[in-house]
Design an enzyme around this catalytic site. Structure first.
Site, short mmCIF file in Angstrom:
data_model
loop_
_atom_site.label_atom_id
_atom_site.label_comp_id
_atom_site.label_asym_id
_atom_site.label_seq_id
_atom_site.Cartn_x
_atom_site.Cartn_y
_atom_site.Cartn_z
N LYS A 171 0.83 -1.21 0.00
CA LYS A 171 0.00 0.00 0.00
C LYS A 171 0.86 1.26 0.00
CE LYS A 171 -4.49 -1.54 0.90
NZ LYS A 171 -4.57 -2.34 -0.29
N LYS A 208 -3.38 -10.50 -7.44
CA LYS A 208 -4.62 -10.69 -6.68
C LYS A 208 -5.72 -9.72 -7.15
CE LYS A 208 -4.80 -8.80 -2.67
NZ LYS A 208 -5.67 -8.12 -1.72
N LYS A 213 -9.69 -4.28 -4.90
CA LYS A 213 -10.63 -3.16 -5.02
C LYS A 213 -9.96 -1.91 -5.58
CE LYS A 213 -12.26 -4.30 -0.48
NZ LYS A 213 -12.44 -3.85 0.88
P1 TYM Z 1 -10.38 -6.26 2.90
O1 TYM Z 1 -11.51 -5.33 3.05
O2 TYM Z 1 -9.22 -5.87 2.07
O3 TYM Z 1 -10.88 -7.62 2.34
C1 TYM Z 1 -11.96 -8.28 2.96
C2 TYM Z 1 -11.75 -9.79 2.89
O4 TYM Z 1 -11.64 -10.22 1.53
C3 TYM Z 1 -10.47 -11.02 1.39
N1 TYM Z 1 -9.95 -10.83 0.03
C4 TYM Z 1 -9.80 -11.79 -0.88
N2 TYM Z 1 -10.03 -13.12 -0.83
C5 TYM Z 1 -9.79 -13.84 -1.94
N3 TYM Z 1 -9.31 -13.31 -3.09
C6 TYM Z 1 -9.05 -11.99 -3.19
N4 TYM Z 1 -8.59 -11.48 -4.32
C7 TYM Z 1 -9.29 -11.17 -2.05
N5 TYM Z 1 -9.16 -9.84 -1.80
C8 TYM Z 1 -9.56 -9.66 -0.52
C9 TYM Z 1 -9.53 -10.53 2.46
O5 TYM Z 1 -8.56 -11.50 2.78
C10 TYM Z 1 -10.47 -10.25 3.60
O6 TYM Z 1 -10.75 -11.42 4.33
N6 TYM Z 1 -7.70 -5.97 7.05
C11 TYM Z 1 -8.90 -6.55 6.52
C12 TYM Z 1 -10.15 -6.11 7.22
C13 TYM Z 1 -10.12 -6.29 8.70
C14 TYM Z 1 -10.26 -7.52 9.38
C15 TYM Z 1 -10.19 -7.21 10.77
C16 TYM Z 1 -10.41 -8.84 8.94
C17 TYM Z 1 -9.99 -5.32 9.64
N7 TYM Z 1 -10.03 -5.89 10.88
C18 TYM Z 1 -10.26 -8.20 11.73
C19 TYM Z 1 -10.50 -9.82 9.93
C20 TYM Z 1 -10.42 -9.51 11.29
C21 TYM Z 1 -8.99 -6.14 5.05
O7 TYM Z 1 -8.32 -5.28 4.61
O8 TYM Z 1 -9.89 -6.74 4.35
#
Ligand code: TYM
Length: 325
Positions: free
Chosen positions: A110, A192, A195
């Site tokens: 990032k 990957k 978003k």
């Molecule tokens: P975020 O918002 O980036 O993504 C949400 C969830 O989607 C999964 N993910 C994917 N899985 C498969 N293929 C992909 N291309 C892909 N892109 C994203 C992510 O692994 C995630 O599970 N830091 C976290 C949010 C968060 C969180 C937490 C998660 C904040 N606090 C506590 C668990 C527990 C995040 O950025 O997710």
């Protein structure tokens, strides 16, 4: 078991988020106590538009509900509405060496992506994530592969807290799905699905049928003609086969067989139709819930009350153990 997970309300939530994370949550909520957050405090660590944030929060809530998360069974809430998240993150940051945060892959990625926005919130992001999980003494965290390192750090922080003060937290483990933990970009299948990339690289859960068709038909495929799963030689087709398999619950060999003598374009047409049908409830639910503001706000209010009552008790215990009042 208590489960915690969350999604950042940024741009559009895509099929990778769904297949990597949300899909597991639906099954988990049947037998566990689940807490699912809309993590807005994480969302503001990268460039964002304050005027759009509340809309993005609402969209994540709609996705949770459309996917099948039941607000009676699970707690659904907005992270910033439970102030203890920020407080615990501060306390945990005092026992987290900077060296550990410097090693985080997501921070490195990032910071490269947003060179003029490398703020200390982004650096501390994994500590806030550890706070999210530990604030509920969650034992398991269903996430995609990219979040595994952060959950591992939450384990380390929990262990360190227990050693330094008194045993308080269990060490949470990441639940990574066997299939779909890393859905790849439609434009570059070696990267990957994300978003923050261009819209044609991902399928948003709210894309309309024409958009879905267009994106799948123009998805990058590989040389050759066979519809065959081979991650190294055919990353594009392998990614589409994974999506096909997860949406239809058909094993990949069966799909390979079904398309044995067929072309890439026939396979893509079929995947487009399956995806359009699969995502229909998301589009429908969005239309419906955007007109039911009171109902939607009530779900978040109830979630806030339920999350707060757990968080406040644990926070009081943590304060006491750290010698604060
Ligand atoms: P975020 O918002 O980036 O993504 C949400 C969830 O989607 C999964 N993910 C994917 N899985 C498969 N293929 C992909 N291309 C892909 N892109 C994203 C992510 O692994 C995630 O599970 N830091 C976290 C949010 C968060 C969180 C937490 C998660 C904040 N606090 C506590 C668990 C527990 C995040 O950025 O997710």
């Amino acid at each position: 078991m208590r489960i915690f997970s969350g999604i950042r309300p940024t741009n559009e939530i895509h099929i990778g988020n769904y297949l990597g994370a949300i899909k597991q949550w639906i099954e988990l909520q049947e037998k566990n106590e689940c807490v699912f957050s809309i993590v807005d405090l994480h969302a503001i660590t990268t460039p964002y538009n304050p005027k759009q944030l509340q809309k993005d929060i609402l969209n994540v809530l709609i996705i949770y509900l459309a996917a099948g998360i039941d607000a009676d069974k699970s707690i659904i809430f907005v992270q910033s509405q439970v102030k203890e998240h920020a407080e615990l993150a501060w306390l945990l940051s005092t026992i987290t060496p900077m060296g550990e945060l410097n090693r985080m892959t997501q921070f490195k990625e990032k910071s490269k992506e947003h060179k003029d926005y490398v703020n200390s919130g982004l650096f501390n992001y994994p500590v806030l994530m550890a706070a999210d999980i530990l604030l509920y003494k969650a034992e398991a965290v269903p996430v995609g592969k990219d979040q595994e390192q952060h959950v591992e750090l939450a384990r380390t922080i929990a262990r360190r807290f227990n050693q330094k003060f008194q045993k308080t937290f269990s060490e949470p483990k990441a639940l990574i799905p066997k299939e779909g933990a890393k859905i790849m970009s439609l434009v570059n299948p070696k990267k990957k699905m994300s978003k923050s990339d261009e819209p044609k690289s991902y399928i948003s859960l709210f894309d309309n049928p024409e958009q879905i068709q267009k994106k799948i038909i123009s998805a990058k495929t590989d040389s050759g003609k066979d519809i065959r799963y081979n991650i190294t030689k055919k990353p594009g087709i392998s990614n589409l086969l994974t999506i096909y398999s997860l949406l239809t619950k058909k094993p990949i060999p069966e799909i390979e067989n079904q398309f044995k003598k067929k072309s890439y374009s026939e396979f893509k047409k079929s995947l487009s139709k399956i995806t359009v049908d699969y995502l229909e409830p998301f589009r429908r639910k969005q239309k419906e819930l955007l007109t039911r503001e009171v109902y939607v706000q009530e779900i978040l209010r109830q979630g806030q009350i339920r999350a707060q009552s757990i968080a406040q008790e644990i926070m009081q215990d943590v304060r006491g153990k750290m010698g604060l009042s």
